[in-house]
Design a protein around this motif. Structure first.
Motif, PDB file in Angstrom:
ATOM      1  N   ALA A 158       0.824  -1.209   0.000  1.00 22.48           N
ATOM      2  CA  ALA A 158       0.000   0.000   0.000  1.00 22.48           C
ATOM      3  C   ALA A 158       0.861   1.263   0.000  1.00 22.48           C
ATOM      4  N   GLY A 159       2.192   1.086  -0.047  1.00 24.13           N
ATOM      5  CA  GLY A 159       3.096   2.230  -0.110  1.00 24.13           C
ATOM      6  C   GLY A 159       3.453   2.813   1.247  1.00 24.13           C
ATOM      7  N   LEU A 160       3.202   2.080   2.315  1.00 28.72           N
ATOM      8  CA  LEU A 160       3.492   2.573   3.664  1.00 28.72           C
ATOM      9  C   LEU A 160       4.851   2.073   4.136  1.00 28.72           C
ATOM     10  N   ALA A 161       5.563   2.920   4.844  1.00 28.34           N
ATOM     11  CA  ALA A 161       6.872   2.554   5.380  1.00 28.34           C
ATOM     12  C   ALA A 161       6.687   1.746   6.663  1.00 28.34           C
ATOM     13  N   THR A 162       7.315   0.585   6.724  1.00 27.28           N
ATOM     14  CA  THR A 162       7.293  -0.232   7.932  1.00 27.28           C
ATOM     15  C   THR A 162       8.722  -0.357   8.447  1.00 27.28           C
TER      16      THR A 162
END
Length: 156
Positions: free
Chosen positions: A85-89
């Motif tokens: 989803a394009g989120l930084a983890t």
């Protein structure tokens, strides 16, 4: 109601951004979206989660929120879903937190609220006397501080 379901309501600065983030975090669509409000009825874990669009200047006393899962594979599946989803983890695997050995990842919502997705691998048994416990090594700093360096508010 035969089972209890926790309810969490948070203030958000931008409802649209926050709805998108929480759709990705929980993997479900909201059940209600109205002007300045959205509600998620999450099955796993059972959670009534509400977003209220309300400006604020600080995150406040909330340290972080989390989703406890049953395996490292589930932690990694959440990581893949969030990254897709394009989120930084941020990985925090094989770490000691809250007197327990855990595998976890961190993600921060658009409002600076940190979430962990984690599994407990080993922990102390609080039912046995202290002298019989094999203590899990605990760092000298407060619990779950590793996530603070990944918060967008850490540099404010």
């Amino acid at each position: 109601m035969s089972r209890w379901k926790p309810h969490v309501a948070i203030n958000v600065r931008n409802l649209e951004q926050s709805v998108k983030f929480y759709q990705n975090l929980f993997g479900v669509e909201p059940v209600r979206v109205r002007r300045g409000y959205a509600k998620f009825d999450v099955e796993l874990p059972p959670l009534n989660f509400a977003l209220n669009e309300h400006p604020y200047s600080e995150v406040g006393a909330l340290n972080h929120l989390g989703l406890q899962v049953s395996s490292t594979e589930e932690v990694l599946a959440a990581k893949r879903r969030l990254q897709e989803a394009g989120l930084a983890t941020f990985d925090d695997m094989n770490t000691t937190c809250c007197y327990a050995l855990q595998d976890k990842i961190w993600v921060t919502d658009p409002n600076g609220i940190r979430w962990e997705v984690f599994v407990v691998l080993d922990q102390e048994d609080d039912r046995v006397p202290d002298k019989q416990k094999i203590l899990v090594e605990q760092p000298a700093v407060a619990c779950c501080t590793a996530c603070e360096k990944h918060s967008p508010l850490a540099n404010e």
